[in-house]
Structures are given as C-alpha cells and as structure tokens.
Design a protein around this motif. Structure first.
Motif, short mmCIF file in Angstrom:
data_model
loop_
_atom_site.label_atom_id
_atom_site.label_comp_id
_atom_site.label_asym_id
_atom_site.label_seq_id
_atom_site.Cartn_x
_atom_site.Cartn_y
_atom_site.Cartn_z
N GLN A 89 6.15 3.57 6.15
CA GLN A 89 6.44 4.21 4.85
C GLN A 89 5.37 3.92 3.81
OE1 GLN A 89 10.25 2.37 5.33
NE2 GLN A 89 11.31 4.23 4.70
N ALA A 90 4.60 2.87 4.02
CA ALA A 90 3.54 2.53 3.05
C ALA A 90 2.42 1.79 3.76
CB ALA A 90 4.12 1.65 1.94
N ILE A 91 1.19 2.07 3.31
CA ILE A 91 0.00 1.44 3.91
C ILE A 91 -0.79 0.75 2.81
CG2 ILE A 91 -2.17 1.86 5.15
CD1 ILE A 91 -0.93 4.54 6.09
N GLY A 92 -1.07 -0.52 2.99
CA GLY A 92 -1.94 -1.24 2.04
C GLY A 92 -3.37 -1.12 2.51
N LEU A 93 -4.26 -0.76 1.58
CA LEU A 93 -5.67 -0.57 1.98
C LEU A 93 -6.47 -1.86 1.80
CD1 LEU A 93 -6.47 2.98 0.52
CD2 LEU A 93 -5.60 2.34 2.79
N ALA A 177 3.69 -3.77 1.31
CA ALA A 177 2.56 -3.34 2.16
C ALA A 177 1.25 -3.94 1.66
CB ALA A 177 2.47 -1.82 2.17
N SER A 178 1.29 -4.67 0.56
CA SER A 178 0.06 -5.09 -0.12
C SER A 178 -0.51 -6.41 0.36
CB SER A 178 0.34 -5.21 -1.62
OG SER A 178 1.28 -6.26 -1.84
N LEU A 179 0.30 -7.23 1.02
CA LEU A 179 -0.15 -8.61 1.14
C LEU A 179 -0.32 -9.16 2.55
CD1 LEU A 179 2.60 -11.26 0.41
CD2 LEU A 179 3.07 -8.96 1.23
N GLY A 180 0.02 -8.39 3.59
CA GLY A 180 0.09 -8.96 4.93
C GLY A 180 -1.18 -9.63 5.42
N VAL A 181 -2.28 -8.87 5.47
CA VAL A 181 -3.53 -9.43 6.00
C VAL A 181 -4.03 -10.56 5.10
CG1 VAL A 181 -5.96 -8.90 6.44
CG2 VAL A 181 -4.18 -7.35 7.25
N VAL A 395 0.17 -3.74 -7.48
CA VAL A 395 -0.08 -2.60 -6.60
C VAL A 395 -0.37 -1.35 -7.42
CG1 VAL A 395 1.28 -0.99 -5.19
CG2 VAL A 395 1.19 -3.40 -4.56
N VAL A 396 -1.32 -0.55 -6.93
CA VAL A 396 -1.53 0.79 -7.47
C VAL A 396 -1.08 1.76 -6.40
CG1 VAL A 396 -3.23 2.46 -8.32
CG2 VAL A 396 -3.53 0.03 -8.78
N ARG A 397 -0.02 2.52 -6.68
CA ARG A 397 0.54 3.41 -5.67
C ARG A 397 -0.17 4.75 -5.67
NH1 ARG A 397 7.09 2.97 -5.64
NH2 ARG A 397 6.85 4.73 -4.21
N HIS A 398 -0.63 5.18 -4.48
CA HIS A 398 -1.25 6.49 -4.33
C HIS A 398 -0.32 7.37 -3.50
CE1 HIS A 398 -5.77 5.54 -5.23
NE2 HIS A 398 -4.96 4.96 -6.09
N ALA A 399 0.02 8.54 -4.04
CA ALA A 399 0.86 9.48 -3.30
C ALA A 399 -0.03 10.27 -2.33
CB ALA A 399 1.56 10.41 -4.28
N GLY A 400 0.55 11.21 -1.62
CA GLY A 400 -0.27 12.12 -0.80
C GLY A 400 -0.33 11.76 0.66
N VAL A 417 -10.49 -0.20 -9.09
CA VAL A 417 -9.18 -0.87 -9.05
C VAL A 417 -9.44 -2.34 -8.78
CG1 VAL A 417 -6.99 -1.04 -7.81
CG2 VAL A 417 -8.00 1.19 -8.24
N SER A 418 -9.36 -3.11 -9.82
CA SER A 418 -9.79 -4.50 -9.72
C SER A 418 -8.59 -5.44 -9.83
CB SER A 418 -10.79 -4.73 -10.85
OG SER A 418 -10.78 -6.04 -11.27
N GLY A 419 -8.49 -6.37 -8.88
CA GLY A 419 -7.39 -7.33 -8.92
C GLY A 419 -6.06 -6.75 -8.49
N LYS A 420 -6.08 -5.55 -7.91
CA LYS A 420 -4.83 -4.92 -7.46
C LYS A 420 -5.06 -4.35 -6.06
CE LYS A 420 -3.40 -3.32 -12.07
NZ LYS A 420 -4.59 -3.57 -12.88
N ARG A 421 -3.96 -4.12 -5.34
CA ARG A 421 -4.04 -3.53 -4.01
C ARG A 421 -3.64 -2.05 -4.09
NH1 ARG A 421 -6.83 -5.68 -0.52
NH2 ARG A 421 -5.71 -7.06 0.89
N ILE A 422 -4.44 -1.17 -3.50
CA ILE A 422 -4.04 0.24 -3.41
C ILE A 422 -3.08 0.39 -2.23
CG2 ILE A 422 -4.79 2.61 -3.00
CD1 ILE A 422 -7.48 1.89 -4.25
N VAL A 423 -1.92 0.98 -2.50
CA VAL A 423 -0.95 1.24 -1.45
C VAL A 423 -0.69 2.74 -1.37
CG1 VAL A 423 1.46 0.93 -0.75
CG2 VAL A 423 0.15 -1.03 -1.59
N VAL A 424 -0.88 3.31 -0.19
CA VAL A 424 -0.66 4.74 0.01
C VAL A 424 0.78 4.95 0.51
CG1 VAL A 424 -1.40 6.80 1.26
CG2 VAL A 424 -3.10 5.11 0.55
N ASP A 425 1.47 5.81 -0.19
CA ASP A 425 2.89 6.08 0.07
C ASP A 425 3.01 7.17 1.14
OD1 ASP A 425 5.55 5.84 -0.58
OD2 ASP A 425 5.08 5.75 -2.73
#
Ligand SMILES: NC(=O)c1ccc[n+]([C@@H]2O[C@H](COP(=O)([O-])OP(=O)(O)OC[C@H]3O[C@@H](n4cnc5c(N)ncnc54)[C@H](OP(=O)(O)O)[C@@H]3O)[C@@H](O)[C@H]2O)c1
Length: 428
Positions: A89-93, A177-181, A395-400, A417-425
C-alpha cells in the motif's frame, strides 16, 4: 482483488516463544508482547491469495534508464514455509533506488524490479504458526534485493515473516513505509559491527545482537559479511553506554534512527548536520552536541574539542569524503586494554587507513539471511513502534502509485526534500 473475511482474532504473541534463542533478554520478550491490542486485529491464519495472477510492476530494462510501468507482470508466489505475501500500500523511497540504476549496481539481471521499503497488508501465509497473520498490517525492509519477488516496486511482494514488523494501530501504513531499511542499517551498524547491547535500554529493551550472532551457525552467515559479523566479539572493543559517538549525516533518515537508538542505549551523541535546518528536530531527539556541517574543518575541530581528542566511535552516513573528515576526529592511540578507535561507513570509507582505527561496514545481509537476527530486530521494532519510543521519520506523501515513482525519485535525487522520507501511496 482479495476479499478478506470479517472474523477477527488477536495475534497470538506467545507463539514466538520457541523461536527465540535463549540469549534474548527476558524483559525484551516481555516488551514485545506488551500490548497486542495496539496492533490491527488479525484474521485467522487462512490463506487469502489475490484473485488474479498478474499485477502492475516497475521494470528496469537497463542501467541509466527510468523504470517502465507494466500491468501484466506475474504476482510472485511464496515457496518456503517462512514466507508471506504482502499487498503493498505504500513504498518508502531510498537513495539506492535511483543510485543503483544511475551507477549500475545492485541489478542482478535484466529486466529487474527494485524498491527496498514497503508496507501493506498480509494476504497469504504459508505456515499457520507464523508470527504474522493474514490481515496484519506490516512494514518490510526488503534487504534481499537479489530475490526479485521481494522488491517493493510492484503491487504484491513476498517476504519472510521474520523480516516483517507488524504496524501498531497508532501508526499509518504510509508513515511506516519510511523507516525499514534505515532501522535495519542502524541496528546492525550499532548492534553488530560496533557491538552495542540494546538489552540494557530501560525504556524499550532490544536484542544483544553480539550474543545472537554467536548463537547462529557460522556457515549460515554469507561469507562476505562474516568477518564484520564477529568484529565486536572482543568485549573491550564494544561500544557501551556512556561513550561518545559522532554521527556525520545525522539528518538522514538513517541518522535520525541511529541517534534515537544510540540515546536509548545510553550513548552521548554528537550530530553533524545542517543545524539551521535540522537542529530543532535533532535536539528534540536527544542529540547531546549539534555540529554544523557547513564548515567541515570547523566541525572536525569542534568534535575534537568536545571529546578532548579522545573520541573512539564514529558513524558516517554521507560518503567517503565525510568519512575521511570523521576519521580525523578519532583518537587512534593505543589504549591500556589494547582496544582501538572504530569508524563505520554506510556509504564509503576513507581511501587511506589511519593506524589504531578499525574500519567497519554494515552486514545488511544478516537481516534476511538469519532468522534469529531478523526476528529479534522486527520484534524489537514492533515494541518500539507500539510504545511510541521510536519517533518515525517525517514523511512527504506522493500520490499517483507506481506510475509516479520515476518522478518521485527525481525529487529525491534533486535533494529538495531534506530530512524527510518520500513515500509513494499505492492506495488500498
Ligand atoms: N550500506 C547500507 O546497507 C546502507 C543502508 C542504508 C543507507 N545507506 C546509505 O546511507 C545514506 C543515507 O541514506 P538515507 O536513506 O538515510 O538518506 P536520506 O534520508 O535520503 O538523507 C538525506 C539527507 O542527507 C543529508 N546530507 C547530504 N549531504 C550531506 C553532507 N555532506 N553532510 C551531512 N548531511 C548531508 C541531507 O541534509 P541537508 O538537508 O543538509 O541537505 C538530507 O537531510 C545513503 O547514501 C544510503 O545509500 C546505506
């Protein structure tokens, strides 16, 4: 699409008992089981596989290329008893998602699927006694990038239950989805390479990974990380509560997690980052000393001054250039007990070696190659999340969905995007 039944049962935490090695700290086990009600209610452990055989996925056809969206890729199948299938449902980049194709590494064959951080819902479980059940919301750090079934840039991914952490009801799938790795890298760097014992933490005890690693079959540890796995076996070399540690790149997602875990274990932490941008957050997470990265020479002098020139442990999360700066802050002179200074590089180490310093990398493979290590780590992560002790990255959420991953990776690569994780929804 899978339709889940509405009969809910709570997870059965006691099932983990016989799977944990005896070396685990008693309080650690108690902590993991502290609040089963904080997890999304699970369903009975029946298999609810997807009602179709194909899915959307992003294929990489060559180095230097963008990912191509296809809609007819086979849904991966689980083949081993410890595997599960997750509807993503969500991917952390992560930076490696664009660096791998750009610099041609981490691509076992072509076409390939990438993506290292995913979160979603378990739809299939092979082993009915698995600690993870169908219906559980989980986050999965997909470190086993050579297994294409486990990649994040697709709608369904295979994982092992010992690499999946259940998400408490207090956290969203997107934030998780932001923190696993970053969590895996931080824990293995501090706990295995530098030998920090997390079981001593009062707020949320974790595993003593040096003991866990010593309990597993040496032959099961991949050869290329074996030496690093036993680097901290000599007691006098281990990082312990009360010591100073310097982190260069503390505003990275990995840095935020490393700072928090280091503070939990009682370390004194020096954070090197852009303090105007990130100082407030780093201070809030417990940093003892903030050092601005804008003037690197001054940063080296400040770290030496604060530690009286006696610093023995440092982690670099930026690259070999900053690792070389950090190396200069370490005291390599011989100690009475024969111990050394230690420098760990997550993204590279200095070209030249300084006498008296031991150099480390992170044995990331250990997370997926050892059930004992993986289970100990995700169990602790569940406790850290459920208790709220670990603060999630912003987290910065990206739709699409998958169709927006290429554009989102360009944003990540650009550094805005500094200090935040981009998460694609990816949606429900
Ligand atoms: N070896 C492994 O298995 C492993 C595992 C995890 C991560 N890594 C590596 O660790 C690095 C960090 O990963 P991440 O996902 O945590 O990164 P991230 O969250 O994307 O980090 C972005 C941050 O890096 C900071 N930064 C950039 N240049 C810097 C410098 N010269 N000094 C200090 N900070 C700097 C930026 O700070 P500003 O806001 O100041 O620009 C920004 O906040 C990556 O290179 C990644 O590949 C390796």
């Amino acid at each position: 699409m899978a339709t889940l039944s509405t009969t809910y049962t709570l997870p059965a935490p006691a099932q983990a008992d016989d799977k944990f090695p005896a070396v685990f700290h008693h309080e650690f086990l108690l902590e993991q089981r502290a609040d089963p009600s904080s997890y999304t209610p699970s369903q009975t452990p029946t298999t609810v596989p997807p009602q179709k055989s194909t899915q959307s996925a992003l294929l990489l056809h060559g180095a230097g290329q963008q990912y191509t969206l296809v809609t007819d890729h086979a849904i991966p199948t689980i083949s081993k008893s410890d595997e599960i299938l997750v509807k993503i449902q969500a991917i952390g980049l992560n930076p490696v998602d664009w660096k791998g194709p750009a610099y041609n590494f981490g691509i076992p064959s072509l076409p390939w699927i990438n993506g290292r951080d995913l979160a979603g819902t378990v739809v299939q479980v092979n082993d009915p006694s698995s600690r993870v059940r169908v219906g559980d919301r989980v986050l999965v750090p997909s470190t086993d990038y050579r297994d294409i079934r486990k990649a994040a840039f697709q709608q369904y991914a295979v994982a092992t239950h010992f690499n999946a952490a259940r998400i408490p009801s207090s956290a969203s799938v997107q934030a998780s989805a932001s923190l696993g790795v970053a969590f895996v890298a931080s824990v293995l760097a501090l706990g295995v390479s530098l030998g920090l014992d997390f079981s001593k933490s009062e707020r949320c005890p974790g595993p003593n990974l040096v003991d866990v690693v010593r309990g597993i079959d040496v032959d099961s540890i991949p050869l290329d990380v074996r030496e690093q796995c036993f680097a901290a076996v000599p007691v006098h070399e281990r990082l312990k509560g009360g010591e100073w540690i310097a982190i260069w790149g503390a505003s990275t997602t990995t840095g935020y997690i490393t700072l928090q875990l280091a503070k939990l274990a009682g370390l004194k932490v020096i954070c090197v980052a852009d303090i105007a941008r990130h100082g407030s957050r780093l201070h809030g997470l417990g940093a003892d000393v903030l050092v601005d990265r804008q003037d690197p020479e001054r940063a080296v002098a400040v770290i030496r001054g604060v530690t009286g020139g006696k610093l023995r442990y440092a982690i670099d999360i930026v690259g070999s250039e900053t690792a070389t700066l950090l190396e200069r802050t370490l005291d390599g002179s011989p100690r009475e007990d024969g111990s050394h200074a230690h420098l760990l590089g997550l993204t590279g180490l200095p070209k030249e070696r300084k006498p008296g310093v031991v150099y480390h990398t992170v044995p990331i493979k250990l997370f997926h190659s050892s059930r004992e290590v993986g289970e100990g780590m995700v169990g602790w992560l569940e406790g850290l999340l459920a208790s709220g002790v670990l603060v999630l990255p912003e987290v910065v959420r990206h739709a699409g969905g998958l169709g927006n991953v290429n554009a989102s990776l360009e944003v990540l690569r650009g550094g805005s995007v500094s200090g935040k994780r981009i998460v694609v929804d990816l949606g429900e």
